[in-house]
Enzyme design. Structure first.
Site, PDB file in Angstrom:
ATOM      1  N   ASN A 133       0.821  -1.207   0.000  1.00 22.61           N
ATOM      2  CA  ASN A 133       0.000   0.000   0.000  1.00 22.61           C
ATOM      3  C   ASN A 133       0.854   1.255   0.000  1.00 22.61           C
ATOM      4  OD1 ASN A 133       0.590  -0.839   2.689  1.00 22.61           O
ATOM      5  ND2 ASN A 133      -1.090   0.361   3.523  1.00 22.61           N
ATOM      6  N   GLU A 166      -3.111  -4.629  -2.913  1.00 25.66           N
ATOM      7  CA  GLU A 166      -3.640  -5.538  -3.936  1.00 25.66           C
ATOM      8  C   GLU A 166      -3.683  -4.849  -5.291  1.00 25.66           C
ATOM      9  OE1 GLU A 166      -4.791  -4.882  -0.951  1.00 25.66           O
ATOM     10  OE2 GLU A 166      -6.188  -6.396  -0.224  1.00 25.66           O
ATOM     11  N   CYS A 215     -10.466  -4.769   0.723  1.00 25.89           N
ATOM     12  CA  CYS A 215     -11.559  -3.785   0.679  1.00 25.89           C
ATOM     13  C   CYS A 215     -12.429  -4.035  -0.567  1.00 25.89           C
ATOM     14  CB  CYS A 215     -11.008  -2.359   0.678  1.00 25.89           C
ATOM     15  SG  CYS A 215     -10.391  -1.814  -0.917  1.00 25.89           S
ATOM     16  N   CYS A 241     -10.818  -3.224  -4.017  1.00 22.17           N
ATOM     17  CA  CYS A 241      -9.865  -4.235  -4.513  1.00 22.17           C
ATOM     18  C   CYS A 241     -10.605  -5.479  -4.999  1.00 22.17           C
ATOM     19  CB  CYS A 241      -8.862  -4.603  -3.422  1.00 22.17           C
ATOM     20  SG  CYS A 241      -7.657  -3.284  -3.140  1.00 22.17           S
TER      21      CYS A 241
HETATM   22  N1  THU Z   1      -5.208  -1.615   2.728  1.00 24.97           N
HETATM   23  C1  THU Z   1      -4.641  -2.433   1.793  1.00 24.97           C
HETATM   24  O1  THU Z   1      -3.602  -2.110   1.213  1.00 24.97           O
HETATM   25  N2  THU Z   1      -5.256  -3.609   1.531  1.00 24.97           N
HETATM   26  C2  THU Z   1      -6.328  -4.090   2.200  1.00 24.97           C
HETATM   27  O2  THU Z   1      -6.781  -5.197   1.898  1.00 24.97           O
HETATM   28  C3  THU Z   1      -6.942  -3.308   3.269  1.00 24.97           C
HETATM   29  C4  THU Z   1      -6.439  -1.908   3.405  1.00 24.97           C
HETATM   30  C5  THU Z   1      -4.503  -0.376   3.062  1.00 24.97           C
HETATM   31  C6  THU Z   1      -5.147   0.911   2.624  1.00 24.97           C
HETATM   32  C7  THU Z   1      -4.560   1.899   3.614  1.00 24.97           C
HETATM   33  O3  THU Z   1      -3.275   2.293   3.152  1.00 24.97           O
HETATM   34  C8  THU Z   1      -4.361   1.070   4.874  1.00 24.97           C
HETATM   35  O4  THU Z   1      -4.363  -0.284   4.464  1.00 24.97           O
HETATM   36  C9  THU Z   1      -5.417   1.281   5.924  1.00 24.97           C
HETATM   37  O5  THU Z   1      -6.684   1.162   5.393  1.00 24.97           O
END
Ligand code: THU
Length: 163
Positions: free
Chosen positions: A61, A74, A111, A114
């Protein structure tokens, strides 16, 4: 009136039980949490996406002071794969998350945004994308992204006819 259920199949494994090829992807996803840029949430997510030719595309992320400009692990992996390896099917996507000094106990739950992107790539390639969600208490393996998003909106839905 009719009530019906939408069903999701989830295979729950311990880390040790995971097939070695899945464990390898989980290990890369765990490693990729170290490259996450998450100064705002402090929730580091890593992704490892295996393609049909065996290539593993990595993601994590990426946050931004303008919060909505950031992107999940993702999607960084899937979009990088689509941009750099067009036409290669996405076979397996493993995800892990690290916060408060440890990997999450619960498997990470992707989420909705994704899931929507996973489903569209799966739909386009006409073969399933397996999703692996790591947690220290257990790892979930889902055989197809569509299992994570039943009754989803796909390109055919734009025509409004039953698929
Ligand atoms: N996030 C992801 O990268 N993948 C997920 O499956 C859930 C959330 C990230 C987005 C944000 O940078 C942080 O986690 C908190 O939501």
């Amino acid at each position: 009136m009719n009530t019906f259920q939408l069903h999701t199949n989830i295979h729950a494994y311990s880390y040790e039980e995971l097939p070695p090829e899945y464990r390898k992807l989980v290990d890369i996803a765990k490693q990729m949490t170290e490259a996450s840029y998450c100064p705002y949430s402090r929730f580091a997510v890593g992704a490892a996406l295996q393609l049909s030719d065996g290539t593993v595309v990595r993601g994590c992320n990426q946050e931004n002071a303008a919060y909505p400009s950031g992107l999940c692990a993702e999607r960084t992996a899937m979009f990088a794969a689509s941009a750099n390896h067009p036409g290669k099917a996405m076979k397996v996507l493993a995800i892990a998350a690290y916060t408060d000094g440890h990997f999450t106990e619960q498997p990470v739950s992707p989420c909705g945004g994704c899931r929507q992107v996973m489903v569209e790539f799966e739909d386009r390639q006409k073969e399933p994308l397996t999703v692996i969600l790591y947690g220290t208490d257990g790892t979930y393996v889902i055989d197809s992204a569509k299992e994570l998003m039943p009754f989803c909106f796909v390109s055919e839905s734009l025509k409004g006819v039953k698929k």
